[in-house]
Design an enzyme around this catalytic site. Structure first.
Site, PDB file in Angstrom:
ATOM      1  N   CYS A  63       0.871  -1.184   0.000  1.00 49.20           N
ATOM      2  CA  CYS A  63       0.000   0.000   0.000  1.00 49.20           C
ATOM      3  C   CYS A  63       0.899   1.223   0.000  1.00 49.20           C
ATOM      4  CB  CYS A  63      -0.968  -0.006   1.181  1.00 49.20           C
ATOM      5  SG  CYS A  63      -0.186   0.139   2.794  1.00 49.20           S
ATOM      6  N   HIS A 112      -4.663   6.324   8.042  1.00 51.40           N
ATOM      7  CA  HIS A 112      -3.280   6.571   8.431  1.00 51.40           C
ATOM      8  C   HIS A 112      -2.643   7.452   7.368  1.00 51.40           C
ATOM      9  CE1 HIS A 112      -3.386   2.833   6.043  1.00 51.40           C
ATOM     10  NE2 HIS A 112      -2.261   3.258   5.501  1.00 51.40           N
TER      11      HIS A 112
END
Length: 691
Positions: free
Chosen positions: A435, A609
């Protein structure tokens, strides 16, 4: 969605980033769609009322008393209610309820200001001349609603946190009321004249195209725009407002059929059903049903992107449909949304049997022409298509890239195209979940896959998570979210790439397990004991013990109401800041991460995040957990649990692994939702796998 490539040659080259202009038009069109689409039911209701009143009047001499009374609803709905609803929705998209209220007030200014101008014009006309009709301020509402909300948001920001306690409500109410008054006056005196002129100019332009039999040429613009998701700006910004004005004056409008006609898409998919090859041929019949009856036109876009010359077939079919509708003088009473044949027929009923028959001819002929042209193209390239192999999954990936977000309809096409990925040429020993930052969603996905592999008896495959920028180039298989796959391919050009919608409960994991099993069988048949890659070859895969400070009870909250995504991000950041884990810059880093790819994980969980560039904003590892019992709309996905992440090293990964296993079990999620206190929720989150 699953995309697999076994070598650099077999995968389509990574798409270039879409140009700023195209992305800008997409965002603008999506915003317009966000204002119009939620209010389509009101437009449909208005169309039904109009059809009932008109048809009853035609079949009875003096009408019917209830429908005669109902006739009084038609004008106020189209003139006042619908524009105000649109303005409120536009304002809500910018600044929630305050934006909606001020936007509605501001829209009233342009509506009444337009009426005042037309009344003055008509009063000055010589006796006997035709008077101008009122302009329905759809475009005015689409301007004033968002503009008013944006100004309200900026105004609120000026004194946020500066108002003395006890005066907040007074300031909020009067600031919105005063701004609403000022914008109403500005709309009445300043903006109504140019908006009236714009509506008149656009209307005259459409009339000119119709009078000169040039309206079919709009298909040259509309059909390609649809495939690249640029049509919303045209459809909702121009066609819907003008079509509604035309339908009110004439009973129906051909403009509602320019973009919604399902005939061209049906013809294309039928051609693939007969003359296509591979997965494209296999999936076309199901896609045709989804497109024609379900009204989801985007399912045919990958078939066009796989062979762009097919745009010629789409344009030819679109022009045929428009020409037929013009010659037969047919149209719809309101937008057909979604573009299902059912919605088309419902909105055509008000024009009587002749209108329904004409609309039928329109879509049938457009489908036939598209089918014929597409058949010639497919037959002429059939040999080459067979030699190249199946490019359908890559085309779906490009379609979703053009759309800018995942699509359940397109994902279902991929699932139908390939239930199991193609067999790997060599044994799969190393799997990376990648990611943007490598600290959250990929770590949880890796944990879920490890559990599935272990359950299948596979224990010698190395599975870990990494940031895309840190991919080392030695992977056998890489798993990424759909929007990030094209960024990962250049980093791991020799790997199989699998794209998933979310990392938590993606059905593609079962396919990966089968793929790993298949590669082991091939390895057993063709080698004599090659050693699997061990964790030590890549660094220890054993997570450190959970630091008790990573997730403490004071960082767990339960909210009884709902929240917006922005509010949830702010609360996650506030908890992490108060824990001393991040600086104030981390909120923008979380926003940037969502703009790149959603952190929705499935199972009602989101784990916001920061991006990989935000490492400097993280001081220590910490997690926050907030349960929103009223839910959070997370870019279209429903979320109940928001887990904020700040990670330094691997300190937070073990608890994330525990959370991943919790949320992959529906019964455990139900227990988490049933927890009545933060202490109980903390105990459930901390107890996973401690045995």
């Amino acid at each position: 969605m699953t995309t697999t490539t076994t070598s650099p040659d077999s995968s389509a080259p990574a798409d270039k980033q879409p140009g700023k202009v195209r992305v800008g038009v997409q965002k603008f069109g999506s915003f317009l769609s966000g204002m119009i689409m939620p209010n389509i039911p009101a437009l449909i209701a208005w169309g039904i009322i109009t059809a009932v009143v008109v048809n009853v009047s035609e079949f009875t001499e003096d009408g019917w008393e209830p429908t005669n009374a109902l006739d009084g609803v038609i004008f106020p709905m189209i003139h006042y209610l619908l524009p105000i609803l649109i303005a409120m929705q536009g304002g809500r998209l910018i600044h929630e309820t305050r934006g909606a209220v001020v936007g509605a007030v501001a829209a009233m200014g342009v509506i009444v200001g337009s009426d005042h101008l037309i009344d003055q014009f008509n009063a000055a006309l010589p006796a006997g001349e035709d008077e101008l009709s009122y302009v329905h301020m759809f475009i005015g509402a689409m301007i004033m609603g968002p503009l008013a909300a944006w100004l309200m948001k900026k105004l609120d920001g000026l004194w946020e946190g500066k108002i003395k306690p006890g005066f907040e409500m007074l300031v909020n109410m009067f600031s919105a009321g005063i701004l609403g008054f000022l914008l109403l006056a500005a709309g009445f005196f300043v903006l109504a004249p140019p908006i009236n002129w714009l509506m008149d100019a656009l209307g005259r332009g459409v009339e000119w195209l119709i009078d000169n039999s040039l309206l079919p040429l709009t298909s040259v613009l509309i059909e390609p725009a649809k495939v690249f998701f640029l049509n919303n700006a045209i459809n909702h910004g121009v066609l819907t407002p003008l079509g509604t004005q035309q339908a009110d004056a004439q009973g129906s409008s051909i403009l509602f059929l320019l973009e919604a006609n399902p005939g061209p898409g049906l013809g294309l998919l039928l051609a693939f059903s007969v003359f296509g090859v591979g997965a494209a041929k296999a999936t076309a019949p199901g896609a045709a049903l989804i497109h024609f009856v379900g009204g989801i036109h985007e399912v045919y876009f990958p078939y066009v992107l796989m062979k762009p010359v097919l745009l010629l077939a789409m344009i030819a079919g679109g022009m045929t449909g428009v020409t037929t509708n013009m010659l037969l003088d047919v149209g719809l009473q309101a937008p057909a949304a979604p573009g299902s044949i059912i919605a088309v027929y419902v909105q055509s009923l008000g024009g009587g049997v002749g209108n329904v028959v004409g609309v039928t001819f329109g879509w049938v002929l457009s489908a036939a022409v598209t089918f014929a042209v597409a058949a010639v193209i497919l037959l002429s390239s059939r040999k080459r298509d067979l030699e190249l192999g199946d490019q359908f999954s890559s085309a779906i990936s490009r379609t979703e890239s053009a759309k800018g977000k995942s699509s359940s309809a397109l994902s279902s096409l991929t699932a139908s195209a390939a239930n199991v990925p193609a067999a790997a040429a060599e044994r799969i020993r190393t799997i990376y979940f990648a990611c943007d930052a490598g600290m959250g969603s990929s770590a949880m996905g890796a944990s879920v896959l490890r559990k599935k592999l272990s359950g299948a008896g596979i224990t010698d495959v190395y599975v870990t998570n990494k940031a895309i920028s840190s991919l080392p180039g030695d992977a056998d298989l890489v798993i990424t979210q759909q929007t990030l796959t094209d960024r990962a391919r250049p980093k791991e050009p020799n790997a199989i790439h699998v794209s998933v919608d979310n990392f938590m409960n993606a059905p593609e994991y079962d396919e990966v397990v089968e793929l790993v099993k298949g590669s082991e069988d091939q390895d057993a048949a063709g080698s004599t004991g090659a050693q699997a890659s061990s964790p030590s070859a890549h660094g220890s895969d054993t997570l450190t013990a959970v630091d008790s400070g990573v997730l403490t009870q004071d960082r767990i909250r339960i909210r009884t109401g709902a929240a917006t995504q922005e509010e949830a991000l702010r609360e996650a950041q506030e908890i992490l800041v108060s824990a001393g884990a991040v600086s104030g810059d981390y909120l923008q880093a979380m926003r940037d991460r969502e703009a790149t790819a959603s952190t929705f994980m499935g199972s009602e969980l989101a784990i916001p995040h920061g991006t990989n560039d935000a490492k400097s904003a993280i001081k220590s590892s910490a997690l926050s957990v907030v349960r929103y019992d009223g839910g959070v709309d997370w870019a279209g996905d429903q979320v109940t649990f928001v887990v904020g992440i700040a990670g330094v090293g691997d300190e937070h990964l073990q608890i994330l692994s525990r959370i991943a296993e919790l949320f992959s079990d529906e019964s455990k999620v139900a227990e988490l939702k049933a927890a009545s206190t933060e202490a109980e929720l903390h105990q459930l989150l901390s107890a996973v796998n401690e045995d």
